[in-house]
Scaffold this active site. Structure first.
Site, PDB file in Angstrom:
ATOM      1  N   GLY A 501       0.696  -0.690   0.018  1.00 48.73           N
ATOM      2  CA  GLY A 501       0.116   0.072   0.149  1.00 48.73           C
ATOM      3  C   GLY A 501       1.135   1.202  -0.245  1.00 48.73           C
ATOM      4  N   GLY A 502       0.276   2.204  -0.195  1.00 47.04           N
ATOM      5  CA  GLY A 502       1.032   3.924   0.000  1.00 47.04           C
ATOM      6  C   GLY A 502       0.346   4.732   0.671  1.00 47.04           C
ATOM      7  N   GLY A 503       0.793   5.286   1.655  1.00 41.41           N
ATOM      8  CA  GLY A 503      -0.466   5.913   2.722  1.00 41.41           C
ATOM      9  C   GLY A 503       0.695   7.240   2.616  1.00 41.41           C
ATOM     10  N   GLY A 504      -0.014   8.221   3.445  1.00 38.99           N
ATOM     11  CA  GLY A 504       0.897   9.404   3.284  1.00 38.99           C
ATOM     12  C   GLY A 504       1.926   9.679   3.623  1.00 38.99           C
ATOM     13  CG  PHE A 505       3.451   9.238   6.436  1.00 38.41           C
ATOM     14  CD1 PHE A 505       4.316  10.798   7.379  1.00 38.41           C
ATOM     15  CD2 PHE A 505       2.987   9.269   7.582  1.00 38.41           C
ATOM     16  CE1 PHE A 505       3.723  11.415   8.369  1.00 38.41           C
ATOM     17  CE2 PHE A 505       2.226   8.974   7.821  1.00 38.41           C
ATOM     18  CZ  PHE A 505       2.182  11.071   8.763  1.00 38.41           C
ATOM     19  CB  SER A 507       5.447   2.455  -1.273  1.00 40.36           C
ATOM     20  OG  SER A 507       4.890   3.786  -1.847  1.00 40.36           O
ATOM     21  CE  LYS A 522       4.462   4.424   6.366  1.00 42.60           C
ATOM     22  NZ  LYS A 522       3.040   3.883   6.287  1.00 42.60           N
ATOM     23  CG  ASP A 619      -3.541  10.742   8.420  1.00 39.79           C
ATOM     24  OD1 ASP A 619      -4.924  10.625   8.418  1.00 39.79           O
ATOM     25  OD2 ASP A 619      -2.859   9.917   7.880  1.00 39.79           O
TER      26      ASP A 619
END
Ligand SMILES: *[C@@H]1O[C@H](CO)[C@@H](O)[C@H](O)[C@H]1NC(C)=O
Ligand SMILES: *[C@@H]1O[C@H](CO)[C@@H](O)[C@H](O)[C@H]1NC(C)=O
Ligand SMILES: *[C@@H]1O[C@H](CO)[C@@H](O)[C@H](O)[C@H]1NC(C)=O
Ligand SMILES: *[C@@H]1O[C@H](CO)[C@@H](O)[C@H](O)[C@H]1NC(C)=O
Ligand SMILES: *[C@@H]1O[C@H](CO)[C@@H](O)[C@H](O)[C@H]1NC(C)=O
Ligand SMILES: *[C@@H]1O[C@H](CO)[C@@H](O)[C@H](O)[C@H]1NC(C)=O
Ligand SMILES: *[C@@H]1O[C@H](CO)[C@@H](O)[C@H](O)[C@H]1NC(C)=O
Ligand SMILES: *[C@@H]1O[C@H](CO)[C@@H](O)[C@H](O)[C@H]1NC(C)=O
Ligand SMILES: *[C@@H]1O[C@H](CO)[C@@H](O)[C@H](O)[C@H]1NC(C)=O
Ligand SMILES: *[C@@H]1O[C@H](CO)[C@@H](O)[C@H](O)[C@H]1NC(C)=O
Ligand SMILES: *[C@@H]1O[C@H](CO)[C@@H](O)[C@H](O)[C@H]1NC(C)=O
Ligand SMILES: *[C@@H]1O[C@H](CO)[C@@H](O)[C@H](O)[C@H]1NC(C)=O
Length: 824
Positions: A501-505, A507, A522, A619
């Site tokens: 997945g790819g979050g705000g901070f 991938s 991450k 978040d």
């Protein structure tokens, strides 16, 4: 410390503040033969702005200036200066008055040092007014709309709401913001912000009015292409006007009681600040360019910029600050000079007296090199030695560059930074130890006094790196955390091939350690911190361990590559189960949902209250709740907001697309507390109940905001099951649904003091604490037109919200720590 809760402090602020304001003599106007001098001021009608003589900041000097500052801000903050380049030493014998229709400022010797300079034909009939917008203007005494001159047309370093910043095409005059020289001197500094004089809609920041080092990109009607955060939002209304006569931007505040300003700062950055009444300080919304080291020539000649330290500037080894006074005032533009002059004149006259070279590794090569071709490194070096004004050379594949002027924009490269350039700095022989006779002298990366320590550190790291085995041989450091090499992580993730997945901070990738442990790696994006700070933060996060928090196993930090290694969660994130689950077996049953709500609350309560340093997650959303094999929820990504920097814009950018979970205080610029997480948690509870996103476009194109819709349903007496996820087919405990719904309503109260703490939430869900019927939150966000444009929608408040009682009544006195300030 929350000032609002301490009446004594508030009183103190009022007192201190009233001592600061001086006597004003005549309202907001100067007219006829009135004049202003000494301590006299004029104050705008509403008290927002004051005009008078001031001494800048902490200045120990005796220079005074005529200027405008905020009338209701306890820190003296100037927004405009008339005589910025011509100070006055004795304001009591200086005078501001009207002379033949113009405003003029006389200094002690009755010399005019500033004037509005109008060829006015209506002399003796003008008046000057200090307006509540911060605009000081001169107008016809008998015609209010005949403005002859205004300070808004001549800004100094501040851009206030209502002012234009642009270009007058009739005169080709641009309105510039020009930085102060330093914090104690408002004279014109080197940095300025202006609209493109060529007529496009982009802003430039220039160094010395000539060299452009930043651009906003053009305006597309809604945003600047390169600065999407500088735009209209809840707070600001930005507009761009372009016609035959002028091009300009202007902005206004929807809530005029919020004080906001843009400044061209002495740091060479444009900054947007908002006054926080609660903590009595200016809050930095955002700044550009984001990195201090992107500011052209910020550290001056021979200065080295390092964005991760404070101050950002230091001198190259062998150099000293040219003007320590200026450096002390955060003005580094004078740069550094040689401690020992070069012995160029002695050219070859005696052995050992020749100049030598220091190796420096910089991410940027200095400006203005002289290029020449050269066969070898030695020849390039000789070319430099033979030129008495040569200060440095760099050699790479047949290209020889030498620098004969001051070296600008040097930036310390991190250890192992592959993009770094090697540059050889010429130093007098006596600056360097003469151990290796005749051989090239290489002294590592040496800057200032930390040189030796750094050197030892590098040697140590290098030895450690060599000793390390080839594959996944992480050492345990920083408590229980493993330090991985980038290569190790490349191997275990099969070169980052399986993206989770790819979050705000950044991938996330799946990986498997040699002992078959499955991990999630991450890759962090744009970490703004230095190595040491990064390790400190990471080890702090590593100590935070709770059954409802995702466990950090290790990290990797090599140059700009920063990665975090977590336990892998086989059931993925909550959103996939809530929103994308198929009918039937994959539906999360109610019991699990309730346990998930409770688990998240426990995890957050731990973060907020039980850790050594309180961590605000910032978040909370279903994407950040991971589920292990048993569907036990684990909060992910905590501590990262801090890691990535507390810069507000950063957080907001990170949360793009997450707006539905953002507490109102994020937008109003008030300080953020753990109650912001409580708000997001509440929003998420609604989604847990409905199994749908709170904000959804329905078939008829209308946008439905679930909490509002649910409230309207329940208010009309409908059964609680009407709001329940239909996929559950009514299989749920009515009392539990009511409880979750009630908690959610309490959590999203506009005023954070009405929201419960996370540990109170835990107690309510555990049945240890009773809760009252929640009021409907007054402020609800709805989406209009495009999801990008959100407005605050204030519903007429229900009668309930005006009689909010202490919202939680305690059944178990001992367990209660409900704050006493819950009453309105
Ligand atoms: C202002 O000028 C008028 C004459 O034009 C004079 O009568 C008056 O005294 C002056 N006021 C002050 C305060 O000097
Ligand atoms: C003024 O001095 C105080 C304490 O000496 C310091 O904290 C503050 O940053 C200074 N302000 C400026 C604008 O230099
Ligand atoms: C007043 O300004 C003039 C012109 O700038 C200057 O020559 C003179 O020294 C100033 N007087 C004082 C007392 O500073
Ligand atoms: C005022 O008049 C002078 C001489 O007539 C002229 O040089 C100057 O440009 C004029 N200034 C303005 C602001 O119009
Ligand atoms: C303006 O007033 C001054 C003194 O009050 C007078 O000397 C001067 O002639 C007046 N100027 C005009 C244009 O009326
Ligand atoms: C003065 O302030 C009012 C609002 O307080 C504003 O409407 C008006 O445009 C301002 N006038 C000028 C000349 O700036
Ligand atoms: C006042 O000034 C405005 C702008 O210059 C002008 O349009 C208007 O006619 C003037 N009004 C009077 C009464 O002179
Ligand atoms: C302003 O600049 C434009 C283009 O640079 C030029 O065509 C125009 O004549 C200038 N106008 C004035 C008043 O100087
Ligand atoms: C403005 O345009 C001219 C010619 O088109 C160009 O040479 C100049 O660099 C431009 N100036 C800026 C600031 O972009
Ligand atoms: C800025 O430019 C001017 C000429 O435009 C030059 O004289 C001055 O030295 C420059 N300032 C610096 C700090 O280089
Ligand atoms: C934003 O400002 C512009 C220009 O000042 C104005 O025309 C527009 O109505 C404002 N928009 C809103 C939503 O207030
Ligand atoms: C230094 O010596 C070289 C030859 O070794 C010579 O070419 C050069 O001119 C000398 N430079 C000075 C400044 O004496």
């Amino acid at each position: 410390m929350d000032v609002r809760k301490n009446p004594l402090l508030v009183l103190c602020f009022i007192l201190c503040f009233s001592l600061l304001t001086r006597l004003s003599f005549g309202g907001d106007t100067i007219s006829g033969n009135q004049s202003l001098s000494g301590d006299q001021t004029i104050v705008s009608a509403g008290g927002n702005f004051v005009l008078g003589f001031f001494k800048p900041g902490n200045s120990s000097g005796s220079n005074y200036y005529l200027g405008i500052w905020y009338g209701k801000v306890s820190l003296q903050t100037e927004v405009w200066v008339a005589n910025r380049n011509n100070p006055i030493s004795d304001p009591s014998s200086a005078e501001l008055k009207l002379l033949d229709g113009n405003l003029v400022l006389f200094n002690e010797s009755r010399v005019i040092i500033w004037s509005t300079n109008l060829n006015s034909t209506i002399s003796n009939s003008t008046i000057a007014v200090m307006n509540d917008t911060g605009n000081f203007f001169l107008r016809d005494a008998s015609n209010e709309s005949k403005i002859l001159w205004q300070s808004f047309d001549h800004p100094t370093h501040t851009w206030l709401p209502g002012a234009k910043l642009g270009l007058d095409k009739r005169t080709n005059v641009t309105q510039l913001l020009t930085s102060w020289k330093n914090s104690a001197n408002p004279a014109e500094g080197l940095f300025s912000l202006e609209l493109d004089p060529n007529g496009t809609s982009q802003y430039f920041i220039l160094w010395n009015k000539t060299r452009q080092y930043w651009t906003s990109g053009t305006w597309n009607g809604q945003i600047f292409s390169l600065v999407p955060e500088m735009r209209s939002n809840y707070l600001y209304n930005f507009s761009y006007v372009s016609n035959d006569e002028e091009n300009y931007f202007t902005y206004s505040m929807y809530d005029p009681t919020i004080l906001s300003r843009f400044i061209m700062d002495i740091s060479g950055q444009i900054k947007q600040l908002t006054w926080l009444t609660s903590s009595q300080e200016w809050f930095l919304f955002w700044s550009q360019p984001r990195e201090q080291c992107q500011v052209y020539a910020y550290c001056g000649a021979f200065g080295v910029c390092s964005g991760n330290s404070f101050p950002s500037c230091s001198c190259l080894y062998g150099f000293v600050e040219k003007s320590p006074n200026d450096w002390g005032l955060n003005d580094y533009s004078s740069g550094c000079e040689r401690r020992t002059p070069l012995t160029c004149e002695n050219n070859a006259s005696s052995n050992g007296a020749k100049d030598k070279f220091l190796v420096f590794s910089s991410t940027v090569l200095p400006e203005n090199p002289h290029e020449m071709s050269s066969e070898t490194d030695a020849a390039c070096k000789l070319a430099c030695l033979n030129n008495c004004s040569c200060n440095a050379y760099a050699y790479s594949g047949g290209n020889c560059s030498i620098w004969t002027e001051g070296l600008l924009n040097l930036q310390q490269a991190d250890d192992g930074d592959s993009s770094a350039h090697t540059i050889f700095i010429r130093l007098a022989a006596s600056e360097l130890p003469s151990k290796s006779n005749g051989k090239k002298i290489v002294i590592g990366v040496v800057v200032g006094s930390v040189a030796v320590i750094l050197l030892l550190g590098l040697v140590f790291l290098e030895i450690r790196r060599r000793r390390r085995g080839s594959v996944v041989n992480a050492k345990i450091v920083e408590g229980s955390l493993m330090a991985f090499s980038h290569k190790d992580l490349q191997i275990v993730t099969k070169n980052f091939s399986e993206k989770l997945g790819g979050g705000g901070f950044g991938s996330v990738f799946k990986g498997t350690l040699p002992d078959s442990t499955v991990i999630a790696v991450k890759k962090l994006e744009s970490i703004s911190q230095g190595e040491k700070q990064f390790r400190t933060e990471v080890s702090t996060i590593g100590t935070v361990q709770h059954v409802n928090l995702v466990r950090l196993r290790g990290f990797c930090s090599e140059g700009t590559e920063k990665l975090l290694v977590y336990d892998y969660m086989p059931n993925g994130s909550l959103d996939t189960h809530l929103f994308h689950g198929k009918e039937g077996s994959n539906v999360l049953d109610w019991k699990t949902r309730f346990q998930i709500a409770l688990g998240i609350a426990r995890g957050l309560a731990y973060l907020h209250e039980k850790c050594r340093d309180c961590i605000i997650h910032c978040d909370i959303k279903p994407e950040n709740i991971l589920l292990d094999a048993n569907f036990c929820p684990k909060v992910a990504d905590f501590g990262l907001a801090k890691l990535v920097g507390r810069d507000f814009s950063r957080v907001l950018t990170t949360m793009r697309g997450t707006r539905g979970y953002l507490a109102p205080e994020w937008i109003s610029g008030v300080a953020i507390t753990a109650k912001a997480d409580v708000y997001s948690y509440g929003m998420m509870l609604f989604e847990l109940i409905s199994g749908r996103r709170n904000t959804e476009q329905s078939e008829d194109g209308k946008v439905r905001f679930f909490p509002t819709w649910a409230a309207s349903k329940l208010d009309t007496g409908e059964d609680i099951f009407t709001i329940l996820d239909s996929k559950l087919e009514g299989n749920a405990d009515v009392e539990e649904v009511r409880k979750i719904y009630g908690v959610a309503c309490w959590c999203i109260q506009d005023d954070e003091i009405h929201r419960p703490t996370m540990s109170q939430v835990v107690q309510i869900l555990e049945g240890l604490l009773e809760m009252n019927k929640p009021p409907t939150p007054r402020t609800l966000q709805i989406y209009v037109d495009t999801p990008e444009d959100i407005v605050f929608f204030t519903e007429s408040s229900t009668s309930q919200s005006s009689r909010v009682q202490s919202h939680v009544s305690t059944t178990s006195q001992a367990k209660s720590n409900a704050s006493a300030s819950d009453k309105p």
